[in-house]
Design an enzyme around this catalytic site. Sequence first.
Site, PDB file in Angstrom:
ATOM      1  N   LYS A 165      31.216  76.177 -16.893  1.00 18.60           N
ATOM      2  CA  LYS A 165      30.497  75.179 -16.097  1.00 18.60           C
ATOM      3  C   LYS A 165      30.877  75.286 -14.619  1.00 18.60           C
ATOM      4  CE  LYS A 165      31.554  71.858 -19.266  1.00 18.60           C
ATOM      5  NZ  LYS A 165      31.499  70.659 -20.134  1.00 18.60           N
ATOM      6  N   ASP A 170      28.040  63.371 -16.511  1.00 19.85           N
ATOM      7  CA  ASP A 170      27.902  63.530 -17.970  1.00 19.85           C
ATOM      8  C   ASP A 170      27.012  62.425 -18.551  1.00 19.85           C
ATOM      9  OD1 ASP A 170      28.846  65.650 -19.441  1.00 19.85           O
ATOM     10  OD2 ASP A 170      30.914  64.930 -19.533  1.00 19.85           O
ATOM     11  N   GLN A 189      36.540  66.738 -19.214  1.00 22.74           N
ATOM     12  CA  GLN A 189      36.229  67.502 -20.425  1.00 22.74           C
ATOM     13  C   GLN A 189      36.848  66.816 -21.656  1.00 22.74           C
ATOM     14  OE1 GLN A 189      34.245  70.229 -20.676  1.00 22.74           O
ATOM     15  NE2 GLN A 189      34.530  70.110 -22.887  1.00 22.74           N
TER      16      GLN A 189
END
Length: 282
Positions: A50, A117, A94
Site C-alpha cells: 500500500k 479505511d 494496519q
Amino acid sequence: MTARILDGKALAAGLRARVAERARAAGIAPGLRFIRVGEDPASVVYVRNKDRAAAEAGFDSGTIVLPADATEAALLAEIARLNTDPAVDGILVQLPLPPQIRTQAVLDAIDPAKDVDGFHPVNAGLLATGRPRLVPCTPRGVMHLLAEAGVALPGARVKIIGRSAIVGRPLAQLLIGADATVTMLHSRTRDLPAECRRAEVLIAAAGRPELVRGDWLSEGAVVIDVGINRLPDGRLVGDVAFAEAALRASAITPVPGGVGPMTIACLLENTLDAALARRGLS
Ligand code: NAD
C-alpha cells in the site's frame, strides 16, 4: 456459459493512474501514513504494497512501525500526533493489532476526516444513514467492479455472504444506496445454496475456501469473490470454487487479481478524497 473474467488488476491500474492524475491536476501530494504494530508477516507485506502504491501515485506516503509489545497508550499518542499534523490527510492503522491493544479504541481515535479505511463510527454512521463520506476500501472496490461488469443495480437481487463491519455491512449500505435489492447471508443462514441460487449478483466475503460451488449459482449470475484464503498446500483461493463457477456465471472475479488490487486503488481514491475535502477543493 463461460464467464467473463473481471480483471481487477487492470481495473485497479487504471484507477490508480486516474487518482494520480487528479492529484497532480489539483497540485497536491496527499499525505498518507500507515501505522504497523509488530512484524506479522502478512501485515508487513500488505503495508509495504500500500505504501509503495501511494508513493507511485505521487502521494507523500510513509510507514510508522511500533514494536509488537507497544502499549495502547503509545499507539494512541501516535494517532493523536498524526491527527493534528497538517501534512497528513490519511491515517491507516494496519489490523490485526496485538492482543494488549483494543482495536475499537484505536479506530475510534482516528480523526474521521483522515479515516481513509472508513472504519470510524462517524463514517460508518454517515454511510448507514445514506450520506457516505469515507467508505471502506474493499466495498468501494466491489462497486467499481460491478460497474465494470455492466451490472444494472436498481432492483437487482444482490446477495452478500458475510456481514463483517469491514466488508459485508458497508457493502450492503452502498448497494442499498444504488437501489439494489440486498440480502445478507451469513453463518446462521438456513440453506445457503438455495439463497445463492436466487442471486443475480453474488458477493462472497465469508473467508471460507471455495465455499460457493458452481451449482449454487443461477445461470448468468455475476460473481464477486472477496475471499482470500491460503490453503495448507500454499495455494491462494477465494470463497468461490472458481472453475465450477466460471461455467455458470456471466462474469466473475479471480483470486488473486480481482478484488484485492481494487482495495489498494480505493485506498488511494479515499486518501485523495480526504485530501481534497481537507483543502476545501471537493
Ligand atoms: P470476517 O471473518 O470478519 O467475517 C466473515 C463473515 O462471513 C461473517 O459475517 C460470517 O457470518 C460469515 N460466514 C463465515 N462462514 C460462513 C459460512 N460457512 N456460511 C455463510 N457465512 C459465513 O471476515 P472479513 O474480514 O469480512 O473477510 C472475509 C474474507 O474476505 C476473508 O477471506 C478476507 O481475507 C477477505 N478480505 C479480502 C479483502 C480484499 O482486499 N480482497 C479485504 C478484506 C477481507
